[in-house]
Write an enzyme that holds these catalytic residues in place. Structure first.
Site, PDB file in Angstrom:
ATOM      1  N   CYS A 189      72.839  43.299  49.805  1.00  0.00           N
ATOM      2  CA  CYS A 189      74.077  42.562  50.008  1.00  0.00           C
ATOM      3  C   CYS A 189      74.844  42.542  48.691  1.00  0.00           C
ATOM      4  O   CYS A 189      74.264  42.482  47.620  1.00  0.00           O
ATOM      5  CB  CYS A 189      73.861  41.122  50.456  1.00  0.00           C
ATOM      6  N   ARG A 234      74.779  48.586  48.163  1.00  0.00           N
ATOM      7  CA  ARG A 234      73.886  47.422  48.300  1.00  0.00           C
ATOM      8  C   ARG A 234      73.633  47.049  49.761  1.00  0.00           C
ATOM      9  O   ARG A 234      72.874  46.121  50.046  1.00  0.00           O
ATOM     10  CB  ARG A 234      74.485  46.217  47.572  1.00  0.00           C
ATOM     11  N   TRP A 264      73.301  43.676  53.961  1.00  0.00           N
ATOM     12  CA  TRP A 264      72.064  44.347  54.351  1.00  0.00           C
ATOM     13  C   TRP A 264      71.278  43.252  55.067  1.00  0.00           C
ATOM     14  O   TRP A 264      70.822  42.292  54.460  1.00  0.00           O
ATOM     15  CB  TRP A 264      71.310  44.864  53.120  1.00  0.00           C
ATOM     16  N   ASN A 295      74.269  36.444  48.694  1.00  0.00           N
ATOM     17  CA  ASN A 295      73.277  37.516  48.553  1.00  0.00           C
ATOM     18  C   ASN A 295      71.954  36.831  48.238  1.00  0.00           C
ATOM     19  O   ASN A 295      71.873  36.053  47.288  1.00  0.00           O
ATOM     20  CB  ASN A 295      73.702  38.445  47.404  1.00  0.00           C
ATOM     21  N   GLY A 296      70.924  37.115  49.048  1.00  0.00           N
ATOM     22  CA  GLY A 296      69.613  36.499  48.815  1.00  0.00           C
ATOM     23  C   GLY A 296      69.049  35.962  50.115  1.00  0.00           C
ATOM     24  O   GLY A 296      69.491  36.354  51.199  1.00  0.00           O
ATOM     25  N   GLU A 348      57.202  61.885  45.354  1.00  0.00           N
ATOM     26  CA  GLU A 348      58.646  61.677  45.210  1.00  0.00           C
ATOM     27  C   GLU A 348      59.429  62.668  46.080  1.00  0.00           C
ATOM     28  O   GLU A 348      60.426  62.305  46.711  1.00  0.00           O
ATOM     29  CB  GLU A 348      59.027  61.797  43.723  1.00  0.00           C
ATOM     30  N   LYS A 360      61.979  61.504  49.030  1.00  0.00           N
ATOM     31  CA  LYS A 360      63.389  61.924  49.114  1.00  0.00           C
ATOM     32  C   LYS A 360      63.689  62.456  50.518  1.00  0.00           C
ATOM     33  O   LYS A 360      64.703  62.125  51.113  1.00  0.00           O
ATOM     34  CB  LYS A 360      63.714  63.020  48.081  1.00  0.00           C
ATOM     35  N   GLU A 381      63.686  59.578  53.173  1.00  0.00           N
ATOM     36  CA  GLU A 381      64.753  58.570  53.171  1.00  0.00           C
ATOM     37  C   GLU A 381      66.116  59.106  53.553  1.00  0.00           C
ATOM     38  O   GLU A 381      66.918  58.362  54.110  1.00  0.00           O
ATOM     39  CB  GLU A 381      64.793  57.778  51.851  1.00  0.00           C
ATOM     40  N   HIS A 403      40.001  66.161  53.472  1.00  0.00           N
ATOM     41  CA  HIS A 403      39.302  64.932  53.852  1.00  0.00           C
ATOM     42  C   HIS A 403      40.012  64.196  54.991  1.00  0.00           C
ATOM     43  O   HIS A 403      39.833  62.993  55.148  1.00  0.00           O
ATOM     44  CB  HIS A 403      39.139  64.015  52.628  1.00  0.00           C
ATOM     45  N   LYS A 429      70.469  50.096  47.859  1.00  0.00           N
ATOM     46  CA  LYS A 429      70.022  50.569  46.550  1.00  0.00           C
ATOM     47  C   LYS A 429      69.325  49.491  45.734  1.00  0.00           C
ATOM     48  O   LYS A 429      68.363  49.771  45.032  1.00  0.00           O
ATOM     49  CB  LYS A 429      71.206  51.128  45.761  1.00  0.00           C
TER      50      LYS A 429
END
Ligand code: F6R
Length: 614
Positions: A2, A27, A77, A103-104, A487, A491, A494, A510, A609
């Protein structure tokens, strides 16, 4: 997550709010809204989905809304309540005079809601935020003072928040406050801004004040008053924001992610600048306040981080253990904070974070600090909460990263770990001088090698087309490139939503090998060095199960063309430095697959982000 923005001054607020929200879209992008005051009346405009939907609505009423010289805005968000228009911020109270953006997370919102409903408040959303709107309205009814109303409300709310509030009866005034969520005030000529982050306001002002927890600021076009929650007036400390507005442009690239991938050679140069001056000189890390005695007494290092930063931290572990003879644990911050961790003043705790605002990592470093450990922060945001709470700091100098998928900040973090590991090794004299010189020499050559990799991107584009319709992907590697496999897989997941997993190549047999058949691509990160032959054998095993094989290698062995359907070749590189080179084709592969599939590369679904909630 947010983003909030606010403006009070002499200009029309509308475009400032929309521009601010555009630059905060990283955000969150579930819904957006603004509140303005036109001719003495608070009005709310909200839309679910991308910011463009709000822009369409406000455009229909542009002339009317543009009359307001005050406003607050929000990009969401979703945490509490689905991403609908009703749940979009700003939220208001029964009488509609208060408007609030947040925001929070308000943790005690359920109790507050029950209490407020008993007092007659009618709720129109499922959000935690709406409780604050009703609470502020009820405190205002008691005090007739907006700052006091917000102050009294903060005494009752629990959790994390950055809040901006306006009230119809309090002309041209914004009251804002924060606890465990970022907030800054931008200062202009007869005008003030509030924002969750610098990009929202950098076009308008470079002078700012960062709010600390439990501070409340009251802004009018001509005044700013700062108090704490006990009503003590506080002095104001201004800072010059270090950024240029141009950093927020795509510079001709189709997406920010592609632009940021291409910036990586320069990012490496920037991170090294002033710190690695010559191969035969020691690394200079001025902001790292660890002397010889402290380092000698260190019994361990713990690194906490999330997501991509966690993968950079894993590369750091290999380097520090290899060069510095100190045991290193790497753990996701979200796990670290909910168990008993062992450490004391002889434990160095390193927090790694692009944003410096990730809630889990902030909590982890606070816990470690309370235990007496020295806190070193590796962050791209020297103005962030983490940086401000650090004992030592490595600013990673990647420049603003807009794309939600981290690329250049990862490389910058990894390079910072090379510098840190060499720095510690030089102080402790724990590594062979010529080994350190080899790494330094390779570091200096890295930008050119990265440029070479980027100049062959068409090859990766072709590979992306070939594999874009795969449902799953496996990345294998060993040693220092295991984090590269993780990584690369992250990528791809996402931004293309393809299920991708990174494994240490030795673990394949395994269990995961059971998944292999002719539909499964396996990408082997096959860099020359200690584990090359081992990964080659593991690749043979995968090939024998009919997997579709891709190699990413700095070997020129022509026999690889028999084993692998596609061979992506990299310039030759020292194994220790190879993660920096190897990640770039994987970033590009993810980018081109997502682009080919028509995904929203810079703003992938469900993500944001800056993850400011636990
Ligand atoms: C992935 C990504 C996230 C972040 C994670 C931590 O591309 O960007 O996984 O790495 O949310 O964020 P920071 O580094 O800001 O703490």
């Amino acid at each position: 997550m947010c983003g909030i923005v606010g403006y009070v001054g002499e200009k029309s607020a509308l475009d400032i709010l929309l521009e601010g929200l555009t630059n905060l879209e990283y955000r969150g992008y579930d819904s957006a809204g603004i509140a303005v005051n036109v001719k003495g009346k608070v009005e709310l405009y909200k839309a679910e989905g991308k910011l463009q939907n709000l822009k369409n609505i406000t455009n229909e009423n542009r002339e009317h809304i543009s009359q307001s010289v005050i406003g607050i805005g929000h990009i969401r968000w979703a945490t509490h309540g689905a991403p609908t228009t009703a749940n979009a911020h700003p939220h208001s109270c029964n009488c509609g005079r208060v408007a609030i953006v947040h925001n929070g997370i308000i943790e005690n919102y359920k109790e507050l809601r029950v209490k407020l409903e008993k007092q007659g408040c009618v709720f129109r959303s499922q959000t935690d935020t709406e409780t604050v709107a009703h609470l502020v309205a009820s405190k205002y009814a008691e005090t007739n003072d907006l700052t006091e109303a917000v102050r009294l409300a903060t005494k009752e709310i629990e959790g994390a928040y950055a809040l901006a509030v306006i009230h119809q009866d309090v002309k041209n005034t914004i009251v804002a406050t924060r606890r465990n969520a970022p907030l800054l005030v931008g200062i202009g000529e007869n005008e003030y801004y509030v924002a969750s982050d610098v990009p929202a306001i950098i076009k308008y002002t470079k002078k700012a004040m960062y709010l600390d927890d439990n501070q409340i600021v009251t802004l009018t076009p001509s005044s700013m008053k700062l108090i704490d929650t006990d009503n003590n007036e506080l002095s104001q400390k201004y800072e010059e924001l270090p950024w240029e507005p141009v950093a927020l442009s795509k510079m001709g690239y189709k997406h920010f992610m592609l632009k940021e991938i291409h910036e990586q050679p320069d990012v490496v140069r920037n991170v090294l600048a002033g710190k690695l001056r010559a191969i035969d000189e020691n690394i200079i890390l001025k902001e790292v306040k660890l002397d010889k005695d402290t380092l000698k007494n260190l019994n361990r290092i713990q690194i906490v981080a999330c997501g991509t930063s966690l993968h950079a931290a894993m590369v750091g572990k290999y380097l520090i253990e290899d060069l510095c003879d100190i045991a290193v644990d790497v753990e996701p911050s979200s796990e670290y904070i909910y168990r008993k961790t062992v450490g004391d003043k002889n434990t160095l705790v390193i927090g790694v974070s692009q944003s410096g605002e990730t809630a889990d990592t902030i909590t982890a470093i606070r816990q470690a600090k309370a235990r007496g450990s020295h806190i070193l922060i590796v962050t791209n945001r020297p103005d962030s909460t983490m940086a401000r709470e650090a004992d030592s700091l490595i600013p990673v100098s990647a420049g603003i990263e807009v794309s939600v998928a981290a690329t250049k900040s990862y490389i910058a973090q990894v390079i910072s770990f090379y510098l840190l590991a060499i720095h510690i090794a030089e102080i402790k004299e724990s590594a062979n001088k010529s080994e350190l010189e080899t790494i330094k020499r390779e570091l200096i050559l890295l930008p050119q090698k990265l440029e070479k990799v980027l100049s062959h991107k068409e090859e990766i584009q072709l590979c992306a087309k070939k594999f874009a319709n795969s449902k799953d992907f496996i990345f294998i590697a060993r040693g220092i490139n295991f984090p590269t496999a993780l990584e690369g897989a992250l990528k791809l997941k996402e931004i293309s939503y393809i299920n991708a997993t990174g494994y240490t190549a030795g673990e394949l047999k395994h269990g995961p090998i059971a998944m292999l058949d002719e539909s499964m691509p396996v990408l082997s990160i096959l860099m020359k060095g200690k584990v090359y032959d081992k990964i080659l054998s593991n690749s043979e095993e995968a090939k024998a199960r009919n997997a579709r094989m891709i190699a990413l290698t700095d070997s020129d062995d022509s026999k690889l063309n028999e084993l692998f359907e596609v061979v992506i070749r990299l310039p030759e590189i020292n194994e220790t430095l190879s993660p920096v080179l190897a990640i770039v084709p994987l970033q590009l592969l993810a980018y081109y697959i997502a682009e080919f599939l028509g995904k929203d590369v810079d703003q992938p679904r469900n993500l944001a982000k800056s993850v400011t909630v636990e």
